[in-house]
Design a protein around this motif. Structure first.
Motif, PDB file in Angstrom:
ATOM      1  N   UNK A   1       0.982  -1.133   0.166  1.00 27.88           N
ATOM      2  CA  UNK A   1      -0.061  -0.035  -0.167  1.00 27.88           C
ATOM      3  C   UNK A   1       0.942   1.085   0.119  1.00 27.88           C
ATOM      4  N   UNK A   2       1.993   1.139   0.724  1.00 29.75           N
ATOM      5  CA  UNK A   2       2.882   2.232   0.799  1.00 29.75           C
ATOM      6  C   UNK A   2       4.105   2.273  -0.278  1.00 29.75           C
ATOM      7  N   UNK A   3       3.554   1.480  -1.234  1.00 29.50           N
ATOM      8  CA  UNK A   3       4.834   1.173  -2.641  1.00 29.50           C
ATOM      9  C   UNK A   3       5.406   2.419  -2.721  1.00 29.50           C
ATOM     10  N   UNK A   4       5.182   3.656  -2.873  1.00 27.78           N
ATOM     11  CA  UNK A   4       6.106   4.722  -3.564  1.00 27.78           C
ATOM     12  C   UNK A   4       7.165   5.021  -2.251  1.00 27.78           C
ATOM     13  N   UNK A   5       6.759   4.946  -1.136  1.00 24.81           N
ATOM     14  CA  UNK A   5       7.857   4.913   0.182  1.00 24.81           C
ATOM     15  C   UNK A   5       8.836   3.742   0.452  1.00 24.81           C
ATOM     16  N   UNK A   6       8.019   2.575   0.144  1.00 26.40           N
ATOM     17  CA  UNK A   6       8.991   1.280   0.566  1.00 26.40           C
ATOM     18  C   UNK A   6       9.834   0.835  -0.680  1.00 26.40           C
ATOM     19  N   UNK A   7       9.282   1.204  -1.908  1.00 29.26           N
ATOM     20  CA  UNK A   7      10.068   0.710  -3.016  1.00 29.26           C
ATOM     21  C   UNK A   7      11.028   1.727  -3.316  1.00 29.26           C
ATOM     22  N   UNK A   8      12.294   1.109  -3.596  1.00 24.03           N
ATOM     23  CA  UNK A   8      13.452   2.169  -3.629  1.00 24.03           C
ATOM     24  C   UNK A   8      13.540   2.849  -4.885  1.00 24.03           C
ATOM     25  N   UNK A   9      13.121   2.107  -6.195  1.00 25.33           N
ATOM     26  CA  UNK A   9      13.204   2.715  -7.419  1.00 25.33           C
ATOM     27  C   UNK A   9      11.741   2.552  -7.855  1.00 25.33           C
ATOM     28  N   UNK A  10      11.433   3.358  -9.117  1.00 27.59           N
ATOM     29  CA  UNK A  10      10.424   3.131  -9.950  1.00 27.59           C
ATOM     30  C   UNK A  10      10.091   1.784 -10.350  1.00 27.59           C
ATOM     31  N   UNK A  11       9.080   1.491 -11.130  1.00 26.47           N
ATOM     32  CA  UNK A  11       8.884   0.156 -11.579  1.00 26.47           C
ATOM     33  C   UNK A  11       9.840  -0.033 -12.945  1.00 26.47           C
ATOM     34  N   UNK A  12      10.001   0.909 -13.399  1.00 22.78           N
ATOM     35  CA  UNK A  12      10.596   1.103 -14.682  1.00 22.78           C
ATOM     36  C   UNK A  12      12.209   1.719 -14.703  1.00 22.78           C
ATOM     37  N   UNK A  13      12.572   2.006 -13.501  1.00 22.35           N
ATOM     38  CA  UNK A  13      13.533   2.995 -13.272  1.00 22.35           C
ATOM     39  C   UNK A  13      14.727   1.968 -13.152  1.00 22.35           C
ATOM     40  N   UNK A  14      15.788   2.358 -13.855  1.00 21.01           N
ATOM     41  CA  UNK A  14      17.247   1.826 -13.709  1.00 21.01           C
ATOM     42  C   UNK A  14      17.733   2.124 -12.593  1.00 21.01           C
ATOM     43  N   UNK A  15      18.590   1.234 -12.060  1.00 21.25           N
ATOM     44  CA  UNK A  15      19.452   1.354 -10.548  1.00 21.25           C
ATOM     45  C   UNK A  15      20.241   2.421 -10.978  1.00 21.25           C
TER      46      UNK A  15
END
Lengths: 324, 306
Positions: B40-54
């Motif tokens: 639910x808090x995906x924007x906070x818990x994910x470190x990058x976007x779905x499509x974003x390169x590291x």
């Protein structure tokens, strides 16, 4: 008994016809090879298209088409495959043989160990052994077969090779490329991993069936009666306990063919094992109707057949069931 | 123990006690709760976007490291972040299709069990047939049929959309539920309180919606949990064989990630295979444990003496 069997067999023929008709409809609606033929060959003449429809058995009227297909199927003039206009029977026959081998190996191994685990769990319900078997069975059921297949491949083939120089089990096919002739040891080696994947599901399912069935029996009055007659514990367990506990398990086993075939389809695909599953997924992916229909008939017929076996064996094994 | 027995507990309290006594289920609830919080808090818990390169290339197939906890995929995207977004989609698929199929199944099962006769016979025949077939075969064939009927397009959407998958599993999963609810209704409808309702002139609909369905809530809840797992695993299976939802705009699902594992095995990119599979196993196991405990909790016959 004999009349009951006769009636059930007689009933299964209209059922087979109805189900194959439904499957025919579903496949014809779901795939449209004629349209793709026209797309690929935009300048094909009417006669060419008519020939294409005729060779592959793709009558535009579904009801007529079904009866035409049925007639050709019964008389052995099966329409040829769309891709390459190959004969269907040789491919189907090979696939069936391979799957029968894999399926029966997995079923025998699976039911054997499943029943043993179930009995061991039921003999001391609530004990450590019971909890262990029960929990593992639960985990085994929860893990879908393709996951365990991937994990086994990773462990026994890819990483085994990295750590120990050569992989423990091969991961695809029946024989290595270029191999001809029959070699039992090699065949078993190639079958090991796929068999294990399918067998795990069967073991997990059957240990649970066997456990609950045996627990029911162990708590019943006739067991107490048998013990009070002074029969040895071993004899009570085997003659009165096991025999009765196996009745529902046998029935379920016969009804489970569908799910075993389902597991085989997934497993065969991952291990590139050339059986019914690979045959199905390949022809389904190509929308090859003439290849798919006989496959479906085999599956429908075997599901109905084993349903029949389940009913008959149930009636035969359990004297309390009265048929007429 | 003896003190507790002397106080009177409502059936609901008793069910709750039985549920809590199932240790694995309580742990599973915590795991699923944490997971839900995470997605639910995906924007906070994910470190990058779905499509974003590291990082800037070379960034493909990086092993797990500080910059990317679970490694990266073929085009340098962070697996950890993609897993969070993927589980989000998969849980949505599981919940939505389970709600559709359980509602359908409960209605069909209740009506079939209550009315009996021809309708019941035909319904149960159809159910038996569908359940007897290999799951994947039926699913694929039905999928093609649904996709080929143009008048269904407004409901199902495009064949590669998430909505299509939800409708497919929703239409597909009701049979098991129908069978369970039917069994429950068959035993309930002979009970005195239903007879009493009938005696005072209650309509069929009233009896079904007010007496039979509420008294089947236990089995229906259990069926719901198992349908959620069924749909999540089903989606993964479909995606694994290339028939799942397509990743539009880099969107992903657990199935797509697990499907990518197939290619990663032979090349030895173990993290791409192990982590998605692990997440799927944990989700499937947890929800199954919860369903198991729910079954024990709501079925008084299985009382194992709390």
């Amino acid at each position: 008994m004999f009349r009951y069997i006769l009636r059930r067999v007689a009933w299964s023929i209209p059922t087979l016809l109805i189900v194959t008709f439904l499957v025919y409809l579903a496949l014809r609606i779901g795939t449209d090879p004629v349209a793709s033929y026209k797309r690929i060959n935009p300048r094909a003449s009417r006669a060419k298209i008519a020939e294409y429809i005729d060779v592959n058995g793709l009558d535009p009227n579904f009801v007529q088409g079904y009866f035409k297909w049925l007639k050709n199927f019964v008389t052995g003039e099966w329409p040829r495959s769309i891709k390459g206009r190959r004969e269907v029977w040789p491919a189907l026959k090979d696939a069936m043989a391979n799957t029968l081998r894999l399926g029966s190996a997995a079923t025998v191994v699976g039911i054997f160990f499943g029943l043993i685990a179930g009995v061991l769990a039921a003999l001391r319900p609530g004990g450590k052994r019971d909890v262990f078997i029960n929990t593992s069975a639960f985990v085994g059921i929860s893990i879908p077969p393709f996951i365990s297949a991937i994990m086994f491949q990773l462990l026994f083939a890819v990483y085994w090779q990295k750590w120990f120089g050569e992989s423990l089990f091969p991961t695809s096919g029946v024989y290595p490329a270029g191999h001809t002739g029959f070699d039992l040891f090699l065949m078993l080696k190639f079958m090991a991993l796929p068999t294990l994947v399918v067998a795990i599901q069967i073991i997990a399912t059957y240990s649970r069936y066997m456990r609950s069935s045996l627990l029911d029996v162990l708590n019943s009055d006739y067991m107490r009666t048998a013990r009070s007659k002074g029969i040895s514990e071993r004899r009570v367990l085997i003659k009165h306990g096991m025999r009765n506990a196996l009745i529902p398990v046998v029935t379920i086993a016969a009804l489970d063919v569908g799910s075993i075939v389902g597991g085989l389809i997934i497993t065969e695909n991952i291990f590139s094992y050339p059986g019914m599953g690979l045959y199905f997924l390949k022809s389904f992916g190509e929308g090859d109707f003439p290849l798919l229909m006989p496959w479906m008939v085999v599956i429908v017929a075997s599901v109905l057949f084993f349903n029949l076996i389940a009913d008959i064996s149930y009636a035969w094994l359990d004297p309390r069931i009265r048929l007429e | 123990m003896s003190k507790q027995e002397s106080t009177v507990l409502s059936p609901r309290q008793m069910a709750f006690r039985r549920f809590v006594s199932h240790k694995a289920a309580v742990a599973s609830c915590i795991i699923i709760g944490l997971l839900t919080l995470f997605i639910v808090l995906a924007p906070l818990t994910a470190r990058y976007g779905v499509n974003e390169s590291v990082q800037a290339p070379p960034n493909s197939f990086l092993t797990p490291r500080a910059k990317s906890w679970l490694g990266t995929d073929d085009i340098g995207r962070d697996l950890y972040s993609r897993l969070i977004y993927g589980v989000r989609v998969s849980l949505l698929i599981g919940l939505a299709s389970a709600i559709i199929s359980v509602t359908l199944g409960a209605l069909v099962g209740a009506v079939a069990g209550f009315r009996g006769g021809k309708f019941d016979d035909i319904m149960m025949r159809v159910t038996d047939l569908f359940l007897a077939f290999p799951f994947l075969v039926t699913l694929l064939v039905v999928r093609n049929v649904l996709g080929a009927l143009p008048w269904l397009r407004p409901i199902t959407g495009d064949m590669s959309s998430v909505r299509f998958i939800i409708v497919l599993f929703g239409l597909f999963g009701w049979m098991g539920v129908a069978r369970i609810v039917r069994g429950q209704v068959l035993s309930l409808k002979e009970r005195e309180f239903v007879e009493a309702a009938r005696a005072v002139g209650a309509s069929r609909r009233y009896i079904i919606t007010r007496h039979l369905l509420p008294n089947s809530v236990g089995p229906i809840m259990v069926a719901l949990t198992f349908s959620v797992v069924g749909a999540i695993i089903g989606e993964s299976t479909l995606a694994f064989f290339g028939y799942g939802p397509q990743a539009g705009d880099g969107a992903t699902s657990l199935g797509i990630l697990v499907g990518a594992a197939k290619g990663a095995v032979q090349t030895g990119y173990w993290w791409l295979a192990v982590f998605p599979c692990l997440v799927l196993i944990v989700i499937a196991l947890s929800i199954n444990f919860i369903g198991d405990a729910l079954r024990d909790a709501t079925d008084p016959r299985l009382d194992r003496g709390v």
